[in-house]
Scaffold this motif. Sequence first.
Motif, PDB file in Angstrom:
ATOM      1  N   VAL A  62      49.791 -49.432  86.501  1.00 52.40           N
ATOM      2  CA  VAL A  62      49.909 -48.019  86.882  1.00 52.40           C
ATOM      3  C   VAL A  62      50.019 -47.875  88.399  1.00 52.40           C
ATOM      4  O   VAL A  62      50.863 -47.135  88.918  1.00 52.40           O
ATOM      5  CB  VAL A  62      48.706 -47.217  86.339  1.00 52.40           C
ATOM      6  N   LEU A  63      49.163 -48.597  89.133  1.00 54.11           N
ATOM      7  CA  LEU A  63      49.172 -48.487  90.592  1.00 54.11           C
ATOM      8  C   LEU A  63      50.424 -49.103  91.210  1.00 54.11           C
ATOM      9  O   LEU A  63      50.950 -48.601  92.195  1.00 54.11           O
ATOM     10  CB  LEU A  63      47.931 -49.163  91.178  1.00 54.11           C
ATOM     11  N   GLN A  64      50.908 -50.197  90.625  1.00 50.50           N
ATOM     12  CA  GLN A  64      52.028 -50.917  91.226  1.00 50.50           C
ATOM     13  C   GLN A  64      53.295 -50.076  91.261  1.00 50.50           C
ATOM     14  O   GLN A  64      54.090 -50.168  92.198  1.00 50.50           O
ATOM     15  CB  GLN A  64      52.286 -52.221  90.459  1.00 50.50           C
ATOM     16  N   LYS A  65      53.494 -49.218  90.268  1.00 50.69           N
ATOM     17  CA  LYS A  65      54.678 -48.356  90.259  1.00 50.69           C
ATOM     18  C   LYS A  65      54.702 -47.451  91.484  1.00 50.69           C
ATOM     19  O   LYS A  65      55.751 -47.226  92.085  1.00 50.69           O
ATOM     20  CB  LYS A  65      54.706 -47.510  88.979  1.00 50.69           C
ATOM     21  N   ALA A  66      53.531 -46.922  91.836  1.00 50.78           N
ATOM     22  CA  ALA A  66      53.455 -46.050  93.012  1.00 50.78           C
ATOM     23  C   ALA A  66      53.602 -46.847  94.300  1.00 50.78           C
ATOM     24  O   ALA A  66      54.227 -46.394  95.261  1.00 50.78           O
ATOM     25  CB  ALA A  66      52.131 -45.286  93.008  1.00 50.78           C
ATOM     26  N   VAL A  67      53.046 -48.061  94.327  1.00 53.46           N
ATOM     27  CA  VAL A  67      53.122 -48.902  95.524  1.00 53.46           C
ATOM     28  C   VAL A  67      54.565 -49.291  95.830  1.00 53.46           C
ATOM     29  O   VAL A  67      54.971 -49.394  96.993  1.00 53.46           O
ATOM     30  CB  VAL A  67      52.259 -50.173  95.337  1.00 53.46           C
ATOM     31  N   ASN A  68      55.377 -49.477  94.793  1.00 50.85           N
ATOM     32  CA  ASN A  68      56.746 -49.972  94.964  1.00 50.85           C
ATOM     33  C   ASN A  68      57.730 -48.926  95.479  1.00 50.85           C
ATOM     34  O   ASN A  68      58.889 -49.242  95.729  1.00 50.85           O
ATOM     35  CB  ASN A  68      57.269 -50.532  93.634  1.00 50.85           C
ATOM     36  N   ILE A  69      57.291 -47.684  95.642  1.00 51.49           N
ATOM     37  CA  ILE A  69      58.196 -46.638  96.129  1.00 51.49           C
ATOM     38  C   ILE A  69      58.574 -46.921  97.575  1.00 51.49           C
ATOM     39  O   ILE A  69      57.718 -47.167  98.422  1.00 51.49           O
ATOM     40  CB  ILE A  69      57.532 -45.252  96.012  1.00 51.49           C
ATOM     41  N   SER A  70      59.855 -46.872  97.870  1.00 51.70           N
ATOM     42  CA  SER A  70      60.331 -47.146  99.229  1.00 51.70           C
ATOM     43  C   SER A  70      60.037 -45.962 100.147  1.00 51.70           C
ATOM     44  O   SER A  70      60.403 -44.826  99.842  1.00 51.70           O
ATOM     45  CB  SER A  70      61.838 -47.412  99.211  1.00 51.70           C
ATOM     46  N   PRO A  71      59.374 -46.199 101.303  1.00 47.33           N
ATOM     47  CA  PRO A  71      59.031 -45.093 102.205  1.00 47.33           C
ATOM     48  C   PRO A  71      60.239 -44.493 102.919  1.00 47.33           C
ATOM     49  O   PRO A  71      60.188 -43.368 103.396  1.00 47.33           O
ATOM     50  CB  PRO A  71      58.077 -45.750 103.213  1.00 47.33           C
ATOM     51  N   GLU A  72      61.354 -45.237 102.998  1.00 48.31           N
ATOM     52  CA  GLU A  72      62.514 -44.763 103.753  1.00 48.31           C
ATOM     53  C   GLU A  72      63.207 -43.568 103.096  1.00 48.31           C
ATOM     54  O   GLU A  72      63.981 -42.863 103.733  1.00 48.31           O
ATOM     55  CB  GLU A  72      63.536 -45.896 103.923  1.00 48.31           C
ATOM     56  N   SER A  73      62.936 -43.335 101.818  1.00 45.21           N
ATOM     57  CA  SER A  73      63.677 -42.301 101.088  1.00 45.21           C
ATOM     58  C   SER A  73      63.030 -40.920 101.165  1.00 45.21           C
ATOM     59  O   SER A  73      63.452 -40.012 100.462  1.00 45.21           O
ATOM     60  CB  SER A  73      63.821 -42.718  99.618  1.00 45.21           C
ATOM     61  N   PHE A  74      62.025 -40.737 102.043  1.00 47.64           N
ATOM     62  CA  PHE A  74      61.328 -39.454 102.106  1.00 47.64           C
ATOM     63  C   PHE A  74      61.339 -38.898 103.524  1.00 47.64           C
ATOM     64  O   PHE A  74      61.253 -39.638 104.501  1.00 47.64           O
ATOM     65  CB  PHE A  74      59.891 -39.607 101.606  1.00 47.64           C
ATOM     66  N   SER A  75      61.420 -37.576 103.597  1.00 51.95           N
ATOM     67  CA  SER A  75      61.533 -36.916 104.897  1.00 51.95           C
ATOM     68  C   SER A  75      60.198 -36.793 105.617  1.00 51.95           C
ATOM     69  O   SER A  75      60.163 -36.570 106.822  1.00 51.95           O
ATOM     70  CB  SER A  75      62.140 -35.517 104.718  1.00 51.95           C
ATOM     71  N   SER A  76      59.079 -36.903 104.883  1.00 52.68           N
ATOM     72  CA  SER A  76      57.765 -36.753 105.507  1.00 52.68           C
ATOM     73  C   SER A  76      56.720 -37.495 104.676  1.00 52.68           C
ATOM     74  O   SER A  76      56.949 -37.786 103.495  1.00 52.68           O
ATOM     75  CB  SER A  76      57.385 -35.271 105.593  1.00 52.68           C
ATOM     76  N   PRO A  77      55.556 -37.796 105.274  1.00 50.83           N
ATOM     77  CA  PRO A  77      54.474 -38.447 104.507  1.00 50.83           C
ATOM     78  C   PRO A  77      54.030 -37.622 103.300  1.00 50.83           C
ATOM     79  O   PRO A  77      53.649 -38.180 102.274  1.00 50.83           O
ATOM     80  CB  PRO A  77      53.348 -38.571 105.538  1.00 50.83           C
ATOM     81  N   LYS A  78      54.089 -36.286 103.402  1.00 51.03           N
ATOM     82  CA  LYS A  78      53.671 -35.447 102.274  1.00 51.03           C
ATOM     83  C   LYS A  78      54.638 -35.584 101.100  1.00 51.03           C
ATOM     84  O   LYS A  78      54.224 -35.613  99.940  1.00 51.03           O
ATOM     85  CB  LYS A  78      53.559 -33.986 102.708  1.00 51.03           C
ATOM     86  N   GLU A  79      55.941 -35.655 101.400  1.00 49.94           N
ATOM     87  CA  GLU A  79      56.924 -35.847 100.330  1.00 49.94           C
ATOM     88  C   GLU A  79      56.708 -37.196  99.647  1.00 49.94           C
ATOM     89  O   GLU A  79      56.829 -37.321  98.426  1.00 49.94           O
ATOM     90  CB  GLU A  79      58.341 -35.756 100.897  1.00 49.94           C
ATOM     91  N   LYS A  80      56.374 -38.190 100.443  1.00 52.92           N
ATOM     92  CA  LYS A  80      56.082 -39.514  99.889  1.00 52.92           C
ATOM     93  C   LYS A  80      54.848 -39.455  98.995  1.00 52.92           C
ATOM     94  O   LYS A  80      54.820 -40.041  97.906  1.00 52.92           O
ATOM     95  CB  LYS A  80      55.860 -40.505 101.033  1.00 52.92           C
ATOM     96  N   LEU A  81      53.811 -38.724  99.436  1.00 56.19           N
ATOM     97  CA  LEU A  81      52.589 -38.581  98.643  1.00 56.19           C
ATOM     98  C   LEU A  81      52.882 -37.892  97.316  1.00 56.19           C
ATOM     99  O   LEU A  81      52.403 -38.323  96.257  1.00 56.19           O
ATOM    100  CB  LEU A  81      51.551 -37.787  99.439  1.00 56.19           C
TER     101      LEU A  81
END
Length: 295
Positions: A62-81
Amino acid sequence: MTRKKEEIMQSATHLFSEKGYFATSVQEIADDCKISKGSLYNVFNSKEELLIQLIEYNQNKVLQKAVNISPESFSSPKEKLIKKIAVQFDGIRDNRAFITMLLRVLPPHDNPRIPWLMKKIRVTMMNWYKDRLMEAYGSLAEPYIWDLVIMFQGALREYANLAIHENKEIDFQVVARFVIERFDTMIRCTSDVEPFLTSQKMEEYEAFEPDQQYESPQEQIQKLLEELRGKVERLSMPRETQQESIAAVQSLQEEINKNEPRKFLIKALLLYLTDIKECHPLIDRIETVLQATYY
């Protein structure tokens, strides 16, 4: 993971969630997989070991799916969250049988490793939320971070319960955004409020290491007492008081190690040591382990 092991874990998850852990036999799991009981024991030493690996595997998945999200695809830390929360809870919904097993039918267990593992999962999740909220809000959230974690996790858990147990149609991307927007307002309005859950109160959670291995209550007590003694030795206090406090820790250690420790003496020594304010978090942790083991 081999295909056979995966099939055994899938069958066990299904049967544990339907019938309960104790009502499910190893033979039933083997029959469901169409293998012999001996073949199952070649993969898992016992039903308890199967349960432990099942919990660890699903939690990591469950956790690994969230960890694998690429940070480059989001405009801000909140969108990434928002995306990480949505992915995490979609994974939980996909693992409905496993969550049902954990929340509904997993009973108290004689093996102390099981409740320890459940606590490890809870602390891991709380630290995961803490890190994600710090990424999104930084110094604005830091003084209140543990209070925010509790409220954030509690809100999301209830939405998850509606989706998993009552089959409500819930879009977790929408829910995550809704909750984050409410938290924006809350965080902006807390600058003049004292936090309830301070770092001192949450010391055990902050010191948690995800890779730490199971320790028996006796091992935990010995480690905590050594930590307490070291704390007393480093504190600045009158020499006589320090020596008496070190002697109290030594007496506590000796009493706990006896075949029949005297509870009244253990409680008296702990009460004496509570005069040292800086040691309160450690003493609280010692008392928690003692209550589960000796009292």
